[in-house]
Design a protein around this motif. Structure first.
Motif, PDB file in Angstrom:
ATOM      1  N   ALA A   1       0.797  -1.218   0.000  1.00 21.59           N
ATOM      2  CA  ALA A   1       0.000   0.000   0.000  1.00 21.59           C
ATOM      3  C   ALA A   1       0.830   1.268   0.000  1.00 21.59           C
ATOM      4  O   ALA A   1       0.290   2.360  -0.090  1.00 21.59           O
ATOM      5  N   ALA A   2       2.127   1.167   0.128  1.00 26.33           N
ATOM      6  CA  ALA A   2       2.972   2.357   0.239  1.00 26.33           C
ATOM      7  C   ALA A   2       3.002   3.140  -1.065  1.00 26.33           C
ATOM      8  O   ALA A   2       2.965   2.563  -2.151  1.00 26.33           O
TER       9      ALA A   2
ATOM     10  N   GLU B   1       8.510   5.796   0.477  1.00 26.56           N
ATOM     11  CA  GLU B   1       9.172   5.301   1.684  1.00 26.56           C
ATOM     12  C   GLU B   1      10.519   5.981   1.873  1.00 26.56           C
ATOM     13  O   GLU B   1      11.277   6.159   0.919  1.00 26.56           O
TER      14      GLU B   1
ATOM     15  N   ASN C   1       1.324   5.624   3.123  1.00 27.82           N
ATOM     16  CA  ASN C   1       0.466   4.664   2.438  1.00 27.82           C
ATOM     17  C   ASN C   1      -0.590   5.344   1.584  1.00 27.82           C
ATOM     18  O   ASN C   1      -1.035   6.457   1.878  1.00 27.82           O
ATOM     19  N   ARG C   2      -0.997   4.660   0.559  1.00 24.42           N
ATOM     20  CA  ARG C   2      -2.014   5.177  -0.352  1.00 24.42           C
ATOM     21  C   ARG C   2      -3.330   5.417   0.387  1.00 24.42           C
ATOM     22  O   ARG C   2      -3.772   4.587   1.176  1.00 24.42           O
TER      23      ARG C   2
ATOM     24  N   ASP D   1       6.859   4.376  -4.930  1.00 21.71           N
ATOM     25  CA  ASP D   1       6.250   3.123  -5.377  1.00 21.71           C
ATOM     26  C   ASP D   1       6.088   3.100  -6.895  1.00 21.71           C
ATOM     27  O   ASP D   1       5.584   4.054  -7.495  1.00 21.71           O
TER      28      ASP D   1
ATOM     29  N   GLN E   1       7.071   5.114   6.082  1.00 21.01           N
ATOM     30  CA  GLN E   1       6.312   4.701   4.906  1.00 21.01           C
ATOM     31  C   GLN E   1       4.986   5.437   4.890  1.00 21.01           C
ATOM     32  O   GLN E   1       4.253   5.419   5.879  1.00 21.01           O
TER      33      GLN E   1
END
Length: 256
Positions: free
Chosen positions: A8-9, A12, A35-36, A71, A33
């Motif tokens: 889900a990142a 990072e 996340n989305r 990502d 991190q």
């Protein structure tokens, strides 16, 4: 793509440190991190490293140690990867960073420049960009101010233009550096509600730096506490307790 993240990142930081040329260390061994889809805030005193953290995520301040990985793209030290990352990352600033003599629409159109070459950006942008910019102004409630010079708008309206400009990039990540610091409480609530609503509707991950603990508790689903360039707390608002705040605001008395 090299070094791409999974899960889900969206971005990072791995053991990131930032030391400025005059020797002041702003961040020390930060691993983080984002996340989305999450709406996160970083809290801390002035000088804790909040602005540096946001600028490092967008590589406006490259780390002196460690790596920042996006990502699906890779390490931001690669110029091509960085360009793609910045294209999908919107920035909102405390002092708006608008061209005051230009209209709201002209300012929002600047959010589309990342999709064009330098030479193409010197010409009027295509109609599709105009439509995107107008749609963004409508979403922040300023369609009636599209042709109004920014210098006659209120502080809250200027910040909404800044949000519309960032939104025009069609971002996957939104970074906001003290977006409500110069606003009265009513305007601040409007801006926070607007940012939260837009990010939730579009699935945009957001990281905001704030001073106001009460706004962080009310609007965000994740709080990151910084002190002296280090992460003191990282978790949901419900888990933030007085002893965490005492560590984050080491030189202040905390009123719960």
């Amino acid at each position: 793509m090299q070094n791409a993240l999974s899960g889900a990142a969206i971005v990072e930081l791995e053991n990131v440190s930032v030391t400025y040329p005059h020797g002041v260390t702003a961040l020390t061994s930060i691993s983080l991190q984002l996340n989305r889809g999450e709406f996160a805030v970083v809290l801390g005193m002035s000088g804790a490293g909040k602005s540096t953290l946001l600028r490092t995520i967008n590589y406006l301040r490259p780390p002196t140690q460690g790596t920042v990985i996006a990502d699906g793209l890779g390490d931001l030290s690669n110029p091509q990867i960085l360009r793609s990352h910045r294209q999908r990352t919107g920035m909102i600033f405390q002092q708006h960073q608008l061209i005051e003599r230009h209209s709201a629409l002209q300012n929002v159109l600047m959010g589309r420049l990342a999709y064009h070459s330098f030479w193409r950006s010197l010409l009027p942008l295509p109609q599709i960009d105009q439509r995107i910019a107008l749609d963004c102004l409508e979403r922040v409630g300023l369609i009636d101010k599209a042709l109004t010079p920014v210098n006659v708008l209120s502080g809250g309206q200027k910040q909404r233009v800044g949000i519309a400009r960032a939104l025009a990039q069609k971002p996957q990540l939104m970074l906001a550096d003290e977006p409500i610091a110069s606003l009265d409480p009513a305007s601040a609530h409007k801006i926070m509600t607007l940012l939260q609503t837009i990010c939730q509707a579009d699935g945009i991950a957001a990281l905001l730096s704030l001073h106001q603990i009460e706004f962080a508790r009310e609007y965000c689903d994740r709080i990151i506490g910084l002190a002296h360039g280090q992460i003191i707390f990282d978790g949901p608002p419900a888990a933030l307790e007085s002893h965490h705040l005492a560590e984050i605001y080491t030189d202040q008395t905390i009123v719960m």
